[in-house]
Design a protein around this motif. Structure first.
Motif, PDB file in Angstrom:
ATOM      1  N   LYS A 172     -42.268 -26.719 -50.779  1.00  0.00           N
ATOM      2  CA  LYS A 172     -42.803 -25.811 -50.596  1.00  0.00           C
ATOM      3  C   LYS A 172     -43.829 -24.994 -50.581  1.00  0.00           C
ATOM      4  N   ARG A 214     -46.575 -25.786 -48.665  1.00  0.00           N
ATOM      5  CA  ARG A 214     -45.812 -25.694 -46.847  1.00  0.00           C
ATOM      6  C   ARG A 214     -45.972 -26.745 -46.041  1.00  0.00           C
ATOM      7  N   TYR A 215     -45.150 -27.838 -46.501  1.00  0.00           N
ATOM      8  CA  TYR A 215     -44.318 -28.340 -45.579  1.00  0.00           C
ATOM      9  C   TYR A 215     -43.544 -27.634 -45.493  1.00  0.00           C
ATOM     10  N   ASN A 216     -42.922 -28.532 -44.286  1.00  0.00           N
ATOM     11  CA  ASN A 216     -41.571 -28.436 -43.556  1.00  0.00           C
ATOM     12  C   ASN A 216     -40.930 -29.427 -44.007  1.00  0.00           C
ATOM     13  N   ALA A 264     -40.428 -34.945 -44.678  1.00  0.00           N
ATOM     14  CA  ALA A 264     -41.214 -33.916 -45.059  1.00  0.00           C
ATOM     15  C   ALA A 264     -42.458 -33.440 -43.977  1.00  0.00           C
ATOM     16  N   TYR A 289     -48.534 -29.261 -41.393  1.00  0.00           N
ATOM     17  CA  TYR A 289     -49.454 -29.290 -40.423  1.00  0.00           C
ATOM     18  C   TYR A 289     -50.378 -28.962 -40.242  1.00  0.00           C
ATOM     19  N   GLN A 348     -34.551 -27.043 -40.261  1.00  0.00           N
ATOM     20  CA  GLN A 348     -35.442 -25.688 -40.991  1.00  0.00           C
ATOM     21  C   GLN A 348     -36.438 -26.318 -41.986  1.00  0.00           C
ATOM     22  N   TYR A 349     -36.815 -25.364 -41.678  1.00  0.00           N
ATOM     23  CA  TYR A 349     -38.437 -25.301 -42.740  1.00  0.00           C
ATOM     24  C   TYR A 349     -38.027 -24.616 -44.189  1.00  0.00           C
ATOM     25  N   ASN A 350     -39.053 -25.665 -45.435  1.00  0.00           N
ATOM     26  CA  ASN A 350     -39.293 -24.789 -46.326  1.00  0.00           C
ATOM     27  C   ASN A 350     -38.213 -23.038 -46.467  1.00  0.00           C
ATOM     28  N   THR A 391     -30.854 -25.617 -47.663  1.00  0.00           N
ATOM     29  CA  THR A 391     -31.271 -25.914 -46.750  1.00  0.00           C
ATOM     30  C   THR A 391     -29.887 -27.015 -45.945  1.00  0.00           C
ATOM     31  N   LYS A 424     -45.768 -31.707 -32.897  1.00  0.00           N
ATOM     32  CA  LYS A 424     -46.952 -30.457 -33.155  1.00  0.00           C
ATOM     33  C   LYS A 424     -48.584 -30.571 -33.258  1.00  0.00           C
TER      34      LYS A 424
END
Length: 451
Positions: A182, A185-187, A211, A214, A247-249, A254, A442
């Motif tokens: 997190k 900034r990884y999803n 993970a 972007y 879902q991300y971050n 989770t 993406k």
């Protein structure tokens, strides 16, 4: 992926006998084949892969790994991370993951990290599951989490995939991992998947984390049009339709995804399509060397055997203690034709212990062992390799993949131990495919993030 070619570079931590490497190759092979159904299946149309380093604490694991993937010339497996005292001739010796520095990892420029940290601190049998952070076996994974936190943003891998036992997601180690992801900034998304969901008759449920980053970076300004063509937007509709969407971050709550419909990873409650064990047995196997010893068959401990036959579409989870202990270490197989006059005895045994988990059985005080001399055997190492999804023939491996085998001096007990600690290649390849799809859908052809 390098900045000047269409080569996907990766590091493999806790590499074992190469499960993640085989999985990634299988994913790319499958995606390429699907993309080239029109007939454009040429070497030039394939995405190249390059391992920049494979690390495991076990010299035995490294011996088998390099038996199948001999180090080449100036590959990182020979020189990148060797210490000043280590000679090239010792390249297959273990290299401590904790010894890898931030500079080592930043300079590698690997596009993808793959890992299977030690599961022992997180197993249900572990008495101190909540104290996993102080378990010495967690030290290397904690080090990797610290590296993720401290590395320069532009040098971090764009994809990280992880495998561990069910329960890892509730551990302090996993919370540290999520926190590191997190912060950078990884999803990410979690999965619980079983080989039976891929039609493999083996029960081995495992936790997986995918993970993806972007973040724009000049370090990874690459041409990924080939990867995008291979992926072909096949997963978009599924991402929008799953009941518990990716879902991300997010925090410790989770959600866990339990199937991947577009990749034929079916609902865990479905048993349709599961293959019989006979599909994974070798006709030329030396049965005599695999027979369960008479003294074990005649003992009370034989009550704990998980008993299967070639026609069964299930087998229990194999552990590194397979062949050493009876209870909960994996199935043994009755592969002889029923002998005349023993039908009633065989039926009685099957009724008592077949399809019942060893930990759920209640011991029968009248039990006096099993009269199955010469009829009950263990799986061979290569049979287990097939169950674990390793390509044991060129037809399985495909055009661009190395087949799997053991060195000639690797003993049967060593083979059992190595595979008991390994991952299922087929399931892991689905995870690699999810990760590549998430990234490619993406990122635009120009390397910029699509809104």
């Amino acid at each position: 992926m390098s900045s000047s070619s269409e080569t996907l570079t990766y590091l493999e931590f806790y590499s074992g006998v190469g499960g993640w490497r085989y999985a990634l190759h299988a994913a790319i092979e499958r995606l390429t084949r699907e993309n080239n159904e029109a007939g454009d299946d040429t070497p030039e149309s394939r995405l190249k892969l390059k391992c920049l380093g494979a690390f495991d604490h076990s010299d035995l694991c490294n011996k088998v790994y390099y038996h199948n993937f001999p180090p080449q010339g100036n590959d990182a497996e020979i020189s990148m991370y060797k210490t000043k005292k280590r000679k090239k001739s010792s390249s297959t010796k273990s290299v401590s993951i904790e010894s890898l520095t931030k500079k080592n990892l930043e300079e590698s420029g690997a596009f993808m990290w793959m890992m299977s940290p030690p599961c022992q601190p997180h197993t249900r049998q572990h008495n101190n599951q909540k104290e996993d952070m102080i378990d010495p076996r967690s030290k290397s994974f904690i080090h990797l989490c610290e590296m993720i936190t401290s590395m320069q943003q532009e040098t971090l891998p764009r994809i990280i995939v992880l495998e561990n036992v069910i329960g890892f997601e509730e551990s302090s180690s996993c919370r540290m991992f999520r926190k590191a992801l997190k912060a950078r900034r990884y999803n990410f998304a979690h999965f619980h998947l079983n080989p039976t969901q891929c039609n493999i008759p083996n029960d081995r449920p495992r936790h997986y984390t995918v993970a993806v980053m972007y973040e724009s970076s000049s370090h990874f300004q690459i041409d990924i049009s080939q990867l995008k063509n291979i992926v072909h937007n096949k997963m978009s509709a599924w991402f929008e339709s799953v009941k518990e969407p990716i879902q991300y971050n997010i925090d410790d709550k989770t959600p866990i995804n339990t199937c991947i419909d577009p990749l034929q990873v079916q609902d865990p409650t479905s048993e349709s399509g599961v293959l019989p064990l006979s599909e994974f047995l070798d006709a030329g196997t030396d049965r005599e060397s695999l027979l369960v010893l008479d003294k074990i068959l005649s003992s009370n401990s034989s009550w704990c055997f998980d008993f299967v036959t070639p026609s069964d579409k299930r087998s229990s989870c194999v552990t590194s203690s397979y062949g050493r202990f009876v209870r909960g270490t994996g199935s043994v197989i009755y592969d002889r034709d029923t002998k005349q006059g023993s039908n009633e005895m065989i039926a009685s045994i099957l009724e008592k212990i077949k399809l019942v988990k060893p930990e759920e059985r209640q011991f029968d005080e009248t039990w006096n062992g099993m009269d199955l001399k010469g009829d009950l055997r263990y799986f061979s190492g290569m049979e287990l390799a097939k169950l674990f999804g390793f390509p044991t023939s060129k037809g399985q491996a495909g055009e661009a993949q190395q087949t799997f085998s053991f060195p000639s001096d690797c003993t049967l007990k060593q083979q059992w131990k190595l595979l008991g600690n390994s991952i299922n290649v087929i399931v892991a390849s689905k995870i690699c495919e999810v990760a590549l799809t998430l990234y490619a859908e993406k990122i635009g052809d120009d390397g910029c993030i699509r809104k």
